[in-house]
Design a protein around this motif. Structure first.
Motif, PDB file in Angstrom:
ATOM      1  N   VAL A 199       2.764  12.150 -10.645  1.00  0.00           N
ATOM      2  CA  VAL A 199       1.787  11.386 -11.558  1.00  0.00           C
ATOM      3  C   VAL A 199       0.448  12.160 -11.794  1.00  0.00           C
TER       4      VAL A 199
ATOM      5  N   ASP B 156       5.363   9.667  -7.725  1.00  0.00           N
ATOM      6  CA  ASP B 156       5.778   8.253  -7.831  1.00  0.00           C
ATOM      7  C   ASP B 156       7.179   8.230  -7.232  1.00  0.00           C
TER       8      ASP B 156
ATOM      9  N   ALA C 145      -0.107   0.849 -12.830  1.00  0.00           N
ATOM     10  CA  ALA C 145      -0.673   0.560 -11.416  1.00  0.00           C
ATOM     11  C   ALA C 145      -1.676  -0.357 -11.659  1.00  0.00           C
TER      12      ALA C 145
ATOM     13  N   ARG D 156       4.230   2.632  -3.290  1.00  0.00           N
ATOM     14  CA  ARG D 156       4.581   3.106  -4.546  1.00  0.00           C
ATOM     15  C   ARG D 156       4.556   4.506  -4.886  1.00  0.00           C
ATOM     16  N   TYR D 157       3.390   5.189  -4.010  1.00  0.00           N
ATOM     17  CA  TYR D 157       3.346   6.517  -4.422  1.00  0.00           C
ATOM     18  C   TYR D 157       3.510   7.289  -2.968  1.00  0.00           C
TER      19      TYR D 157
ATOM     20  N   GLU E  57       9.621   5.900  -7.032  1.00  0.00           N
ATOM     21  CA  GLU E  57      10.697   5.220  -7.776  1.00  0.00           C
ATOM     22  C   GLU E  57      11.168   6.229  -8.434  1.00  0.00           C
TER      23      GLU E  57
END
Length: 163
Positions: free
Chosen positions: A111, A104, A162, A67-68, A106
């Motif tokens: 972040v 991030d 998260a 995700r990161y 997406e």
């Protein structure tokens, strides 16, 4: 102090920690557990970068569908801290700093950002080969220290989404 008193004191301390919202970071649902397998470290370009990536993946797991993305920038320097009578340095400090950004994947938004720094020392006595080996070992130790600090910072600042 009797065994009963110790258990009572320990139980009271644990109850107080539970009452204040304390939860282990790597317990199911904890902030640390939310990062396991979710952070991909940018491809390293140097030996220090490889060592840091190896340590981070050892703590956070190797990401498959992360995700990161973690983007670390490493800077190292070496300074003489001991000079003998013949004006030859015999001990060095290796100073390290990692500036990082957690992005991030997406959204592309950053972040969190920050930096961690530390040092370690090595001896330059003996042969040039022994000195080089000591310096390389110091680099491994320093990247381990910096990875520990970096993971601690990431766990402390993991986004609520998260968790």
């Amino acid at each position: 102090m009797s065994s009963y008193s110790r258990r009572l004191l320990l139980g009271t301390g644990l109850a107080l920690l539970a009452g204040c919202g304390f939860a282990p970071a790597y317990a199911p649902g904890g902030a640390g557990a939310a990062l396991i397998g979710q952070v991909e470290v940018s491809e390293p370009e140097t030996r220090a970068g490889y060592l840091l990536t190896r340590e981070l993946e050892g703590r956070l797991g190797r990401a498959t569908a992360a995700r990161y993305e973690l983007r670390p920038a490493i800077s190292l320097s070496t300074k003489a801290i001991s000079i003998d009578r013949s004006n030859v340095a015999s001990r060095f400090n290796m100073l390290g700093r990692v500036e990082y950004a957690l992005v991030d994947r997406e959204t592309g938004l950053t972040v969190t950002t920050g930096s961690v720094d530390s040092f370690t020392a090595f001896s330059a006595t003996g042969t040039p080969v022994a000195t080089q080996a000591a310096e390389r070992d110091a680099e491994v130790r320093l990247m381990t220290i910096l990875a520990d600090q970096l993971v601690t910072r990431l766990v402390a600042t993991v986004p609520d989404a998260a968790r």
